[in-house]
Design an enzyme around this catalytic site. Sequence first.
Site, PDB file in Angstrom:
ATOM      1  N   ALA A  44      45.910  41.992 149.411  1.00  0.00           N
ATOM      2  CA  ALA A  44      45.851  40.555 149.140  1.00  0.00           C
ATOM      3  C   ALA A  44      46.743  40.125 147.986  1.00  0.00           C
ATOM      4  O   ALA A  44      47.000  38.925 147.826  1.00  0.00           O
ATOM      5  CB  ALA A  44      44.408  40.141 148.843  1.00  0.00           C
ATOM      6  N   TYR A  45      47.216  41.054 147.177  1.00  0.00           N
ATOM      7  CA  TYR A  45      48.023  40.680 146.025  1.00  0.00           C
ATOM      8  C   TYR A  45      49.412  40.249 146.483  1.00  0.00           C
ATOM      9  O   TYR A  45      50.207  41.064 146.971  1.00  0.00           O
ATOM     10  CB  TYR A  45      48.152  41.843 145.043  1.00  0.00           C
ATOM     11  N   ALA A  46      49.674  38.953 146.336  1.00  0.00           N
ATOM     12  CA  ALA A  46      50.957  38.367 146.742  1.00  0.00           C
ATOM     13  C   ALA A  46      51.278  38.708 148.190  1.00  0.00           C
ATOM     14  O   ALA A  46      52.429  39.003 148.536  1.00  0.00           O
ATOM     15  CB  ALA A  46      52.081  38.829 145.821  1.00  0.00           C
ATOM     16  N   ALA A  47      50.254  38.655 149.045  1.00  0.00           N
ATOM     17  CA  ALA A  47      50.416  38.881 150.490  1.00  0.00           C
ATOM     18  C   ALA A  47      51.133  40.192 150.793  1.00  0.00           C
ATOM     19  O   ALA A  47      51.975  40.275 151.689  1.00  0.00           O
ATOM     20  CB  ALA A  47      51.161  37.714 151.122  1.00  0.00           C
ATOM     21  N   GLY A  48      50.790  41.234 150.040  1.00  0.00           N
ATOM     22  CA  GLY A  48      51.378  42.552 150.270  1.00  0.00           C
ATOM     23  C   GLY A  48      52.570  42.877 149.400  1.00  0.00           C
ATOM     24  O   GLY A  48      53.029  44.027 149.361  1.00  0.00           O
TER      25      GLY A  48
END
Length: 322
Positions: free
Chosen positions: A72-76
């Site tokens: 989930a961190y920066a969409a991968g």
Amino acid sequence: MNEIVTKISSKQDKREKDLPVEYRRLGQTDIEISSIGLGCVTFGREIDQQTSFAIMDRAVEHNINLFDTAAAYAAGASEEVVGQWLADRQARDQVILTTKVAGAQTRAHILASAEDSLRRLQTDCIDLFKVHNWDAEVPLTETVEALNTLVEQGKARHIGCSNYDAPQLCAALQMADDNGWAHMQATEPNYNLLVRDIEQALIPLCATRQIGIISYSPLGAGFLTGKYRRNEAVPTGTRFDVIPGHQDIYFKDEYFATVEALRAKARDLGRSMAELALAWAIGQPNITSVLIGARRIDQVDQAFAAEAAGLSAELRTELSSF
């Protein structure tokens, strides 16, 4: 870029041996992790790849061996940055790598997310794979069985959870017991001088069941550094500006009062608020590792300074009473 910067040697003589980082056993595994872990949430979201690489280089130089990221961190993007660093530095064997799957905790989503994480991280096995959230809409049996499948497939060495409360973790452990599945070996909760609800039930449960606690946000996303003041505008570019949801957690009268008490104590001692808050979190009983997030190299260094300085028993008690 020269060879020293672009490749981290696996030899221990490249590391600084005199630093005070401890290594603590993770749950019931044979893994030992550093008392300070590197939270990679800022990578690809708040800082670019070059800065992220410099922070990871510094962390390894200081003997951090735990890197924590998430799909989930920066969409991968965070996983991609970490994966590229691992490949460029040939440092996979130096890092205990953890990541998380967010969203619906169905079997299909967990297995698919794990494959995506493996690809982005450029590895064939994740040391600790965690569910990022509790999902009341999906049967717990399905979630825990999917995590067990990852262990059976060799794609995860161990499994865990993040943001579970004590009853939720207890239920997951019982589910594994009942079915002979892999147990969760770690949980990842928010924990700092302000957010301390895990002390009531989660910490005692983990101590009894030998579950590792990898806590995050020791500075309350920067709130405990004193940069935010009651009834003043949020400084542009800060964490609370980039992620406004933090304001809902920390902008409370009692939390502002604690920050002011911490500010006064730091001034009296000639120490920074960040150092006191970090030292408190790192030295709390039953905490296996404390994740630090960073946007600059000096923010990594301040965590080591905090651990080295430590707190007396009397000061720890006083801070805990704020």
